[in-house]
Motif scaffolding. Structure first.
Motif, PDB file in Angstrom:
ATOM      1  N   ASN A   1       0.592  -1.413   0.129  1.00 32.03           N
ATOM      2  CA  ASN A   1       0.156   0.164   0.610  1.00 32.03           C
ATOM      3  C   ASN A   1       1.094   1.208  -0.094  1.00 32.03           C
ATOM      4  OD1 ASN A   1      -2.255  -1.498  -0.069  1.00 32.03           O
ATOM      5  ND2 ASN A   1      -2.990  -1.482   2.033  1.00 32.03           N
TER       6      ASN A   1
ATOM      7  N   GLY B   1       2.535   2.326  -3.738  1.00 35.98           N
ATOM      8  CA  GLY B   1       1.239   2.053  -4.246  1.00 35.98           C
ATOM      9  C   GLY B   1       1.321   3.827  -3.974  1.00 35.98           C
TER      10      GLY B   1
ATOM     11  N   THR C   1      -2.300   3.518  -6.936  1.00 36.72           N
ATOM     12  CA  THR C   1      -4.274   3.194  -6.725  1.00 36.72           C
ATOM     13  C   THR C   1      -4.933   3.839  -7.162  1.00 36.72           C
ATOM     14  OG1 THR C   1      -3.497   4.598  -4.660  1.00 36.72           O
ATOM     15  CG2 THR C   1      -2.130   2.908  -4.133  1.00 36.72           C
ATOM     16  N   SER C   2      -5.942   3.055  -6.751  1.00 40.91           N
ATOM     17  CA  SER C   2      -7.502   2.738  -7.797  1.00 40.91           C
ATOM     18  C   SER C   2      -8.079   4.806  -5.794  1.00 40.91           C
ATOM     19  CB  SER C   2      -8.604   2.487  -7.298  1.00 40.91           C
ATOM     20  OG  SER C   2      -8.338   1.947  -5.948  1.00 40.91           O
TER      21      SER C   2
ATOM     22  N   ASN D   1     -11.315   1.161  -0.032  1.00 43.29           N
ATOM     23  CA  ASN D   1     -10.560   2.635  -0.505  1.00 43.29           C
ATOM     24  C   ASN D   1     -10.955   2.864  -1.981  1.00 43.29           C
ATOM     25  OD1 ASN D   1      -8.869   1.830   1.421  1.00 43.29           O
ATOM     26  ND2 ASN D   1      -7.056   1.455  -0.586  1.00 43.29           N
TER      27      ASN D   1
ATOM     28  N   SER E   1      -5.066   5.450   1.211  1.00 42.48           N
ATOM     29  CA  SER E   1      -4.715   4.608   1.491  1.00 42.48           C
ATOM     30  C   SER E   1      -4.470   3.886   2.760  1.00 42.48           C
ATOM     31  CB  SER E   1      -3.772   4.997   0.390  1.00 42.48           C
ATOM     32  OG  SER E   1      -4.042   4.936  -0.938  1.00 42.48           O
TER      33      SER E   1
ATOM     34  N   ASN F   1      -8.138  -4.077   3.210  1.00 46.51           N
ATOM     35  CA  ASN F   1      -7.556  -3.625   2.095  1.00 46.51           C
ATOM     36  C   ASN F   1      -7.537  -5.785   1.862  1.00 46.51           C
ATOM     37  OD1 ASN F   1      -4.825  -4.170   2.941  1.00 46.51           O
ATOM     38  ND2 ASN F   1      -5.225  -2.504   3.469  1.00 46.51           N
TER      39      ASN F   1
END
Length: 384
Positions: free
Chosen positions: A46, A49, A56-57, A277, A311, A320
């Motif tokens: 994470n 990212g 990350t999204s 997230n 995140s 997550n």
């Protein structure tokens, strides 16, 4: 990168040896080491990212939200996001390692400055296992080499598209700036995999990726969630709901800006522990941007740190997928994850606030109210 390294270590290192009654203390230390390694792998996936926009999204949702709501905002790109967030990742990784080592293994850090002597039997055995597993992987296949080259090319194109400190290659297309984005690069290079033969010309033609494989691996749920989030954001804006919520939160404007941002980060970090997230950032972006406008603060000053804090879901196994994977490994309890995750959450929020309050200010001009943001009645065009 962190996730791939984590998966490799997960497979070849975290194989706890069978314990015997005569070695209870050693078994306990090995178990603590296993817990620290598992959590370190999950957390690093994470933390790594957040360094890039496609990492990350929430980062991608934030970038697209800016394009939708503030179309004249061209201050976020792959390069300056990396300049802001890569140091955050480095600081977080270092402090997280210290925290996990202290929590599970002990407070003796004298080994850091001790001279390197001869390797112990345990170190030799661990090195041998890693080397054997590496040999089993074999040499890189042509498909893997081609994929690596395309990936490196994609990162280079992302970084040089519009780096900010110099004209990027997007300046070669001055009349089509709206079509030259990071998504353009990803789509064009991704299209190559549907064309290039997987086994060269010596065998029957077969593309490296088929449409069936793409459909199976494409996260359609995330795409629908993101699209629904944009529809929700537009509905909240048109109906006046977002402005109404922002007005309710307007008393936060009496606080220092840094305090307001910190409160927003804590709220988001707490919420993302029990929701996905992507859902969290989709809900909060339409609320926080009108809040920033209502208190006459650069929207990026509020949106960037809250996006990063989305995140930081380290507390629970359901927070997550990496947390769920390491919890299912079988050596962690809920309390282990809560204690470790609480410390990493604090580290993350503090690291983000440090970055935004220092090098983030000149990087994105956070101390001025931008021209691309609407000026509400009763405010001047510059920040007080």
């Amino acid at each position: 990168m962190f996730l791939l390294m984590g998966n490799f270590l997960f497979c070849v290192v975290l194989k706890p040896a069978a314990c015997i009654p005569a070695a209870t203390s050693r078994c306990k230390r090995d178990l603590m080491m296993c817990k620290a390694m598992c959590l370190g792998i999950a957390y690093s996936s994470n933390i790594g990212g957040i360094s890039t926009l496609p990492g990350t999204s929430p980062n991608l949702i934030f970038s697209e939200y800016l394009n939708q709501v503030y179309p004249d905002c061209n201050c976020i790109n792959f390069g300056n996001w990396l300049l802001l967030c890569f140091p955050i990742s480095v600081v977080m990784l270092l402090l997280t390692w210290i925290w996990l080592y202290w929590l599970f293994i002990g407070s003796d850090f004298t080994f850091l400055w001790q001279c390197k002597g001869e390797q112990s039997e345990k170190e030799k055995a661990a090195r041998k296992v890693i080397e054997e597993e590496q040999k089993l992987l074999g040499a890189m296949k042509p498909q893997e080499i081609f994929t690596s080259v395309v990936f490196i090319l994609m990162v280079v194109l992302w970084f040089t598209r519009s780096p900010g400190f110099m004209p990027g290659w997007s300046s070669l297309f001055p009349h089509h700036t709206g079509y030259i984005t990071d998504a353009t690069v990803a789509l064009l290079l991704g299209l190559i995999f549907f064309i290039v033969p997987a086994y060269g010309l010596s065998r029957k033609y077969e593309a490296m990726i088929s449409w069936e494989e793409f459909q199976a691996s494409m996260p359609w749920k995330v795409a629908l969630l993101v699209g629904g989030g944009f529809a929700l954001a537009e509905g909240a804006k048109e109906s006046g709901l977002s402005m109404w919520v922002a007005e309710l939160l307007a008393p936060l404007g009496d606080l220092p800006v840094l305090a307001t941002v910190t409160i927003a980060c804590i709220i988001v970090t707490t919420t993302t522990e029990v929701t996905s997230n992507a859902a969290t950032i989709t809900i909060f972006l339409p609320i926080l941007s009108p809040l920033a406008e209502a208190i006459h603060v650069n929207p990026l000053y509020v949106l960037i740190p809250t996006t990063l804090c989305t995140s930081f879901s380290f507390l629970l196994p359901v927070s997550n997928p990496p947390n769920a994977v390491v919890f299912a490994y079988g050596h962690l309890t809920i309390m282990d994850m809560v204690k470790a995750g609480l410390g990493v959450n604090v580290i993350g929020v503090l690291a983000v606030m440090l970055a935004v309050a220092t090098w983030g200010v000149p990087l994105f001009s956070l101390d001025t109210y931008p021209d691309w943001a609407p000026v509400l009645p009763g405010h001047n065009s510059t920040m007080p």
